[in-house]
Design a protein around this motif. Sequence first.
Motif, PDB file in Angstrom:
ATOM      1  N   HIS A  91     -11.477 -13.791 -63.370  1.00  0.00           N
ATOM      2  CA  HIS A  91     -11.193 -14.761 -64.440  1.00  0.00           C
ATOM      3  C   HIS A  91      -9.873 -14.421 -65.132  1.00  0.00           C
ATOM      4  N   GLU A  95      -6.108 -16.448 -65.007  1.00  0.00           N
ATOM      5  CA  GLU A  95      -5.375 -16.842 -66.210  1.00  0.00           C
ATOM      6  C   GLU A  95      -3.947 -16.329 -66.178  1.00  0.00           C
ATOM      7  N   ARG A  96      -3.777 -15.099 -65.755  1.00  0.00           N
ATOM      8  CA  ARG A  96      -2.431 -14.511 -65.750  1.00  0.00           C
ATOM      9  C   ARG A  96      -1.532 -15.139 -64.689  1.00  0.00           C
ATOM     10  N   ASN A  98      -1.871 -18.303 -63.906  1.00  0.00           N
ATOM     11  CA  ASN A  98      -1.937 -19.734 -64.198  1.00  0.00           C
ATOM     12  C   ASN A  98      -2.635 -20.510 -63.073  1.00  0.00           C
ATOM     13  N   THR A 100      -5.986 -22.440 -61.806  1.00  0.00           N
ATOM     14  CA  THR A 100      -7.172 -23.111 -62.333  1.00  0.00           C
ATOM     15  C   THR A 100      -8.140 -23.537 -61.230  1.00  0.00           C
TER      16      THR A 100
END
Length: 340
Positions: A91, A95-96, A98, A100
């Motif tokens: 997760h 996020e790091r 980018n 999705t």
Amino acid sequence: MILLLLFGAHLVSAGTHSLRYVYTGVSGVNDFPEFTAVGQVDEGQLVYFDSKMMKAVPKTEWMRQNEGADYWDRETQGLTGEHQNFKNNIHILKERFNQTTGVHTYQVMYGCEFDDQTGEINGFFQYGYDGEDFLFLDLKEMRWIIPVQQRIITVDKWNNDRGRLEAFRNYFSTVCIEWLKKYLEYGKSSLKKTVSPQVSVLKKSSSSPVKCHATGFYPKDVTISWMKNDQEHHEDVEVGELLPNEDGTFQKTSTLTVTPEELKKNEFICVVEHQGKTFREILKDDSLPIIIIVGVVLALILSAVIGVVVFKVYQKKKGFRPVNASDDGSNSSARTDPQA
């Protein structure tokens, strides 16, 4: 890290032996476990866990006979914690980066090996994310190394944590080796066995490559080569990786690219060498393969270098704290302990 130690007399066979653990986290695949863990001795499966069954189970009869309920409860508890760690790490990594959507993988491999002839000991610890090598521990220098420079914010912090690095040194030089020796003793009757390969040459069509497939052999050391008209042939040959079978044996494939014209004019032979025996299989033109098993030709004593080369893992890009190594030897495997 290379150390010289004296080992007991009850070793399985001469050469290099290894204990390694591979943890894999997957995101974005519905029908595949989010987390799997495999423990291996000399590349044969020892223990298995996944997040669907949530239970550590033995993969050999000698492990089932020699370790009781307490051992499997400890392994299950530790690997259940690893499952949550891996979910958190994927997760944060997404996020790091980018990210999705899509399929993403995060993997850790660590373990130890020793040569029972020279007494050399080595350890390995490697991280990866999405198919690229990411981070590994240099046990000679006792520091974390980033193969490709990336924005990892906690590497300096890890390298400055000398207490944790010393715990790693103790685990890989002592605890891991002790458990490896114990497992080798448990399985010495099975691990000493020799099973010859079944060799076949496969060709789907006149224009397809020729594949020489050796399977069902043990131990894992094997060489596959080609001969053209009784001469060594090395052109347009690709040797595949060693792969495990479910029964603890191994398989390997060598692919030869050859034109139909060459095949009609020449005789190609696949030569498989295993434990001092040579196995030859001939494919000439489009005729059916004929297996010829030849007696002892060359004693094959190859020490497998298992470590990081075999391990093609994924790339990781965030900071998390690595294993929580045990100093008292009570656990056979180290545990990762990631923190954002």
